[in-house]
Write an enzyme that holds these catalytic residues in place. Sequence first.
Site, short mmCIF file in Angstrom:
data_model
loop_
_atom_site.label_atom_id
_atom_site.label_comp_id
_atom_site.label_asym_id
_atom_site.label_seq_id
_atom_site.Cartn_x
_atom_site.Cartn_y
_atom_site.Cartn_z
N ASP A 80 0.90 -1.24 -0.09
CA ASP A 80 -0.01 -0.04 -0.07
C ASP A 80 0.91 1.34 -0.15
O ASP A 80 2.02 1.21 0.46
CB ASP A 80 -0.85 0.17 1.21
CG ASP A 80 -2.04 0.81 1.02
OD1 ASP A 80 -3.35 0.47 0.68
OD2 ASP A 80 -2.03 2.09 1.37
N HIS A 82 0.48 3.83 2.00
CA HIS A 82 0.39 4.50 3.16
C HIS A 82 1.02 4.01 4.32
O HIS A 82 1.48 2.69 4.21
CB HIS A 82 -1.11 4.61 3.46
CG HIS A 82 -2.05 5.28 2.73
ND1 HIS A 82 -2.71 4.52 1.71
CD2 HIS A 82 -2.22 6.53 2.62
CE1 HIS A 82 -3.48 5.37 0.86
NE2 HIS A 82 -3.25 6.51 1.28
N SER A 100 -4.93 11.34 2.57
CA SER A 100 -5.75 10.01 3.11
C SER A 100 -4.90 9.34 4.01
O SER A 100 -5.20 8.51 4.90
CB SER A 100 -5.84 8.82 1.98
OG SER A 100 -4.39 8.84 1.07
#
Length: 385
Positions: A190, A192, A288
Site C-alpha cells: 500500500d 500509506h 488519505s
Amino acid sequence: MTRTLRITYSLSFLGLLVGMGAWSTGGLQSFQRTEQMTLLNGKLAKAAETHYDAEFPIKRLGTNVWAAMDFKLFNEGRPGVVLGRDQWLFSDEEFKPTAGAEQLMQENLALIRGVRDTLQQHGSQLVLAIVPAKARVYTEYLGKERPASLHDDLYNQFHAQARQANVFAPDLMAPMEQAKARGQVFLRTDTHWTPMGAEVAAQALAEAVSRQSLLNGDPQAFITEAGNTAPYKGDLTNFLPLDPLFSNLLPAPDNLQKRTTRPVDAEGDAGDALFADKQIPVALVGTSYSANPHWNFLGALQQALRSDVANYAEDGHGPLLPMLKYLQSDAFKNAAPQVVVWEFPERYLPMKNDLSSFDPQWIAQLKNSRKSEENLALSSTRTDH
C-alpha cells in the site's frame, strides 16, 4: 486438406465462435435495470453497454494474461506501481520525474507560505508534517527501478525551504528510521503508513509541539485500543490486474491491526457537551494518510498531543486542496484553532494542483504573501536529516 478435415475444421471454428459468444453473454447476467433506464431515453442501452464492457469475460482474460506476462517476464505492473524486492510495492509518484518541477515547487512553496501567514493572522500556528516517501524509508526493498533525480534529496530540500520560510516542520524521517527496528512503518502493498508509522509520526509531532509550548489549556487523556489483525490488500495491488486467473502471482496481503482511540473520560465529556460549546484546539488537514481511519493517525495525534483534534483531511485530493478549502470554511473563520497540523507527503511538493475551484485573485494573494520577496530556489540550500 480432405473434405472430412475441412468439415471438422469448420465445425470446430463454428463451435468455438458459439462457445465464446455464449461465454461473453455472462457479462450481462449481473446487469440490473432501474426504473430510470428506458429504451426511449437511451439510458438502458448505455447502462447495459457500460456494464457489459466492464464485465466482458474475454476482456478480463486478456487483461489478466497481459498483466501476468508483464509481471513475470518484465517484473512490471501497470502505470501507478513500481515493483520492489520481496513483494514490496511502491507508488510511481515517488519515482517518476515531473515536467517543470522547479516552477511547480516554487508555486507550491509560495502557497505554503501564504497558508502559514493566513493561519497566523487568525492566531493559529502551522505545524507542517512532511511525510517522507515510502521509497526513502525502505530503500533496502527497491528493485532495479530507482527514483528520478528529482526525488534524491527532495525531503531535505523541502525541510530546508520550510526553515528558510520560517515554517515549523518537525523531522519525521529520523523517528521512522529508528522505529523500523520495532515493526513496519509503511505497508508493503500500500501507499500509506501503518498504524504504527502513524503513531511514530504523531509522537514526534507532539514532542515538537510540546517543546515550543504551542498548546494552552488542560490536557485531555486518550486511550488507544488494538483490535483484530486481518489480511489487507493494499491499494497498489490495483495496478496488478492479475485477479482472478493469476491471483496466485499477487504479493501476499499485508496484515493490518485495527486501532481505535477514544477519550478516557468519554462519558463525562458527552455530558459536559450538553452545557458547553467546547472549541477544539487542534485541526488536522491533509491527505488519505490522515483521512483514512485504517491508519488511526487522528487518534494517535489526539493521544500524543493530549488534545482533541478536528479532522479536515480528505482522501484523493492531495494536501493543498483540503487546506485551501479549510481556510475558506466557517469552521476556521469562526473558531480558529491554536494549532493546525498539515500532513504533507513529500512527493506532492513538485506536483501540479488543479486550483480552478478557487478564486484566482485569492490564490494570487496567498502566493504573494508578506514573504514573497524571498528567493526560494531549491538548489540554494542542502541539509542532512
